[in-house]
Structure formats: C-alpha cells, structure tokens
Motif scaffolding. Structure first.
Motif, PDB file in Angstrom:
ATOM      1  N   SER A  41       9.374  -1.807  -1.543  1.00 52.49           N
ATOM      2  CA  SER A  41       8.381  -0.782  -1.832  1.00 52.49           C
ATOM      3  C   SER A  41       7.174  -1.048  -0.951  1.00 52.49           C
ATOM      4  O   SER A  41       6.833  -2.199  -0.660  1.00 52.49           O
ATOM      5  CB  SER A  41       7.986  -0.802  -3.306  1.00 52.49           C
ATOM      6  OG  SER A  41       7.443  -2.058  -3.652  1.00 52.49           O
ATOM      7  N   ILE A  42       6.552   0.034  -0.487  1.00 55.93           N
ATOM      8  CA  ILE A  42       5.365  -0.053   0.375  1.00 55.93           C
ATOM      9  C   ILE A  42       4.194   0.496  -0.428  1.00 55.93           C
ATOM     10  O   ILE A  42       4.134   1.695  -0.712  1.00 55.93           O
ATOM     11  CB  ILE A  42       5.548   0.771   1.667  1.00 55.93           C
ATOM     12  CG1 ILE A  42       6.794   0.306   2.427  1.00 55.93           C
ATOM     13  CG2 ILE A  42       4.296   0.699   2.530  1.00 55.93           C
ATOM     14  CD1 ILE A  42       7.218   1.256   3.540  1.00 55.93           C
ATOM     15  N   VAL A  43       3.292  -0.383  -0.806  1.00 56.46           N
ATOM     16  CA  VAL A  43       2.153   0.011  -1.635  1.00 56.46           C
ATOM     17  C   VAL A  43       0.871  -0.392  -0.921  1.00 56.46           C
ATOM     18  O   VAL A  43       0.772  -1.490  -0.372  1.00 56.46           O
ATOM     19  CB  VAL A  43       2.239  -0.665  -3.032  1.00 56.46           C
ATOM     20  CG1 VAL A  43       0.992  -0.378  -3.860  1.00 56.46           C
ATOM     21  CG2 VAL A  43       3.494  -0.207  -3.773  1.00 56.46           C
ATOM     22  N   VAL A  44      -0.096   0.522  -0.933  1.00 56.85           N
ATOM     23  CA  VAL A  44      -1.415   0.215  -0.386  1.00 56.85           C
ATOM     24  C   VAL A  44      -2.338  -0.111  -1.557  1.00 56.85           C
ATOM     25  O   VAL A  44      -2.299   0.551  -2.594  1.00 56.85           O
ATOM     26  CB  VAL A  44      -1.988   1.368   0.483  1.00 56.85           C
ATOM     27  CG1 VAL A  44      -2.144   2.648  -0.302  1.00 56.85           C
ATOM     28  CG2 VAL A  44      -3.320   0.972   1.122  1.00 56.85           C
ATOM     29  N   ASN A  45      -3.121  -1.163  -1.372  1.00 58.23           N
ATOM     30  CA  ASN A  45      -4.092  -1.601  -2.362  1.00 58.23           C
ATOM     31  C   ASN A  45      -5.488  -1.295  -1.801  1.00 58.23           C
ATOM     32  O   ASN A  45      -5.917  -1.928  -0.841  1.00 58.23           O
ATOM     33  CB  ASN A  45      -3.937  -3.111  -2.608  1.00 58.23           C
ATOM     34  CG  ASN A  45      -4.869  -3.611  -3.682  1.00 58.23           C
ATOM     35  OD1 ASN A  45      -4.703  -3.293  -4.842  1.00 58.23           O
ATOM     36  ND2 ASN A  45      -5.855  -4.408  -3.292  1.00 58.23           N
ATOM     37  N   PHE A  46      -6.150  -0.307  -2.372  1.00 60.04           N
ATOM     38  CA  PHE A  46      -7.467   0.088  -1.874  1.00 60.04           C
ATOM     39  C   PHE A  46      -8.522  -0.873  -2.421  1.00 60.04           C
ATOM     40  O   PHE A  46      -8.718  -0.987  -3.629  1.00 60.04           O
ATOM     41  CB  PHE A  46      -7.784   1.526  -2.285  1.00 60.04           C
ATOM     42  CG  PHE A  46      -6.846   2.543  -1.698  1.00 60.04           C
ATOM     43  CD1 PHE A  46      -6.830   2.793  -0.338  1.00 60.04           C
ATOM     44  CD2 PHE A  46      -5.961   3.242  -2.511  1.00 60.04           C
ATOM     45  CE1 PHE A  46      -5.958   3.724   0.212  1.00 60.04           C
ATOM     46  CE2 PHE A  46      -5.095   4.181  -1.970  1.00 60.04           C
ATOM     47  CZ  PHE A  46      -5.090   4.418  -0.615  1.00 60.04           C
ATOM     48  N   SER A  47      -9.205  -1.566  -1.510  1.00 64.50           N
ATOM     49  CA  SER A  47     -10.178  -2.585  -1.903  1.00 64.50           C
ATOM     50  C   SER A  47     -11.540  -1.994  -2.261  1.00 64.50           C
ATOM     51  O   SER A  47     -12.314  -2.630  -2.966  1.00 64.50           O
ATOM     52  CB  SER A  47     -10.363  -3.588  -0.766  1.00 64.50           C
ATOM     53  OG  SER A  47     -11.005  -2.949   0.341  1.00 64.50           O
ATOM     54  N   GLY A  48     -11.852  -0.819  -1.703  1.00 65.51           N
ATOM     55  CA  GLY A  48     -13.188  -0.263  -1.876  1.00 65.51           C
ATOM     56  C   GLY A  48     -14.177  -0.817  -0.860  1.00 65.51           C
ATOM     57  O   GLY A  48     -15.322  -0.382  -0.806  1.00 65.51           O
ATOM     58  N   GLU A 106      -1.316  -0.312  -9.875  1.00 63.59           N
ATOM     59  CA  GLU A 106      -2.641  -0.354 -10.479  1.00 63.59           C
ATOM     60  C   GLU A 106      -3.429   0.892 -10.087  1.00 63.59           C
ATOM     61  O   GLU A 106      -3.036   1.635  -9.189  1.00 63.59           O
ATOM     62  CB  GLU A 106      -3.351  -1.635 -10.055  1.00 63.59           C
ATOM     63  CG  GLU A 106      -2.621  -2.887 -10.540  1.00 63.59           C
ATOM     64  CD  GLU A 106      -3.210  -4.176  -9.998  1.00 63.59           C
ATOM     65  OE1 GLU A 106      -4.366  -4.159  -9.508  1.00 63.59           O
ATOM     66  OE2 GLU A 106      -2.507  -5.190 -10.066  1.00 63.59           O
ATOM     67  N   GLU A 107      -4.544   1.093 -10.747  1.00 59.42           N
ATOM     68  CA  GLU A 107      -5.357   2.293 -10.536  1.00 59.42           C
ATOM     69  C   GLU A 107      -5.806   2.453  -9.084  1.00 59.42           C
ATOM     70  O   GLU A 107      -5.906   3.562  -8.580  1.00 59.42           O
ATOM     71  CB  GLU A 107      -6.586   2.240 -11.456  1.00 59.42           C
ATOM     72  CG  GLU A 107      -7.187   3.600 -11.731  1.00 59.42           C
ATOM     73  CD  GLU A 107      -8.259   3.521 -12.795  1.00 59.42           C
ATOM     74  OE1 GLU A 107      -9.410   3.855 -12.454  1.00 59.42           O
ATOM     75  OE2 GLU A 107      -7.943   3.148 -13.936  1.00 59.42           O
ATOM     76  N   ASN A 108      -6.047   1.353  -8.391  1.00 64.19           N
ATOM     77  CA  ASN A 108      -6.537   1.386  -7.009  1.00 64.19           C
ATOM     78  C   ASN A 108      -5.400   1.284  -5.989  1.00 64.19           C
ATOM     79  O   ASN A 108      -5.641   0.975  -4.832  1.00 64.19           O
ATOM     80  CB  ASN A 108      -7.534   0.255  -6.778  1.00 64.19           C
ATOM     81  CG  ASN A 108      -6.888  -1.115  -6.952  1.00 64.19           C
ATOM     82  OD1 ASN A 108      -6.067  -1.322  -7.840  1.00 64.19           O
ATOM     83  ND2 ASN A 108      -7.259  -2.053  -6.102  1.00 64.19           N
ATOM     84  N   GLN A 109      -4.178   1.568  -6.409  1.00 66.04           N
ATOM     85  CA  GLN A 109      -3.021   1.446  -5.521  1.00 66.04           C
ATOM     86  C   GLN A 109      -2.247   2.760  -5.450  1.00 66.04           C
ATOM     87  O   GLN A 109      -2.339   3.591  -6.343  1.00 66.04           O
ATOM     88  CB  GLN A 109      -2.081   0.334  -6.004  1.00 66.04           C
ATOM     89  CG  GLN A 109      -2.721  -1.031  -5.981  1.00 66.04           C
ATOM     90  CD  GLN A 109      -1.807  -2.108  -6.529  1.00 66.04           C
ATOM     91  OE1 GLN A 109      -0.876  -1.849  -7.277  1.00 66.04           O
ATOM     92  NE2 GLN A 109      -2.081  -3.348  -6.136  1.00 66.04           N
TER      93      GLN A 109
END
Length: 170
Positions: free
Chosen positions: A101-108, A155-158
């Motif tokens: 799976s390819i998931v991006v985690n947005f750091s902010g 997660e919410e930011n992903q």
C-alpha cells in the motif's frame, strides 16, 4: 560499465509490468527489503519522510483481495457493476507475489503537494529497484483504495495513493 551507463540502462528498462505477466516464483525478503529501502532514499523537504508502505503477502494479501472486491461491489450501482472487473481485482492481487500500500502522511510542515511528490519519488525508486532485480511492478490507484479500512489503518492526516503490485518476471 560505469555507474551512469548502468543507471541509464535501468531507467530505460523501467516499465509497468502487470500481474498477468508475473511468474509463480517468490520475491525474496532480501529483495523486498532492498526495494523498500530504496524508497526511503527519496528526497523530502524538511525530512518529513511522508511515505508509509505496508507489504501484503500470503494470507494477508488474500484478505486484501477480498476486501477490495467487496468495496468494489458495495460502491457500484447494480446497473454499472461488472463481474469481470470484480474478478480482475481479486486476480491481480492474488497473482502478485507482494502488494504494497502507498500512503502519504501529511506532516503539516510543508505543502501537501510536496509530500505527495516525495512519495511519488519514493515509488519511482521502488520501480527502479524492481527493474534492477528482475521484479515486475506497477502502481495502481483505483478510487476504491480510499475505502480501504480493514487492511490499512489510515490516520486523519493520511491518504492512500494506491497499491504497488510486485511479481517475478521471466
């Protein structure tokens, strides 16, 4: 052959290879680890390392196939549901030796597009490592991956950007 020539050859040979062309031969854990390590070498602003990969093999991969088929079935109106597409979803996942799976985690910390670009560069590194190791691969981004809940803990930011299919080729 010098390094530049080897790199040029690998880049020129890089292709999307689809599961129908994969053999039954297993990808060694050592090669999978090398592919994932190459992904972590992608440039990323402020070292946010926004990629999240989860490898599916064996029973876990079979569960992913069933979940994806059920998502497709439950999100399609009966008049547009295609049995062939339903079957193809399961076939592709099951035919691949491994699926990531390819998931991006947005750091902010940086604009979201920069983290999506960093994940894309990580996937390109995976493509190149696969090519160098005789592994066929391709990145698929069907809309239904947005509904993956059982197989992925998003997660919410992903955000899931798709699946990366891998299998040995002749």
């Amino acid at each position: 052959m010098n390094k530049a020539a080897v790199l040029k050859e690998i880049i020129e040979q890089r292709r999307s290879v689809f599961p129908k062309d994969y053999t039954e031969k297993e990808i060694s854990q050592e090669i999978i680890d090398e592919i994932l390590h190459s992904a972590t070498l992608a440039p990323n602003h402020k070292r946010t390392k926004p990629w999240r990969f989860k490898i599916f093999k064996g029973e876990e991969k079979a569960k992913l196939a069933l979940e994806m088929q059920e998502i497709y079935k439950s999100t399609q109106a009966p008049q547009v549901f295609l049995e062939k597409k339903y079957q193809d979803i399961g076939f592709k996942i099951n035919k691949a030796d491994a699926v990531a799976s390819i998931v991006v985690n947005f750091s902010g910390m940086v604009p979201e597009w920069e983290e999506i670009a960093a994940v894309s560069m990580a996937v390109q590194n995976m493509y190149l490592a696969c090519t160098a190791n005789g592994v066929g691969c391709y990145w698929s981004s069907p809309k239904i991956v947005e509904n993956l809940k059982d197989s992925l803990t998003i997660e919410e930011n992903q955000k899931c950007l798709g699946l990366f299919y891998m299998g040995m080729v002749e």
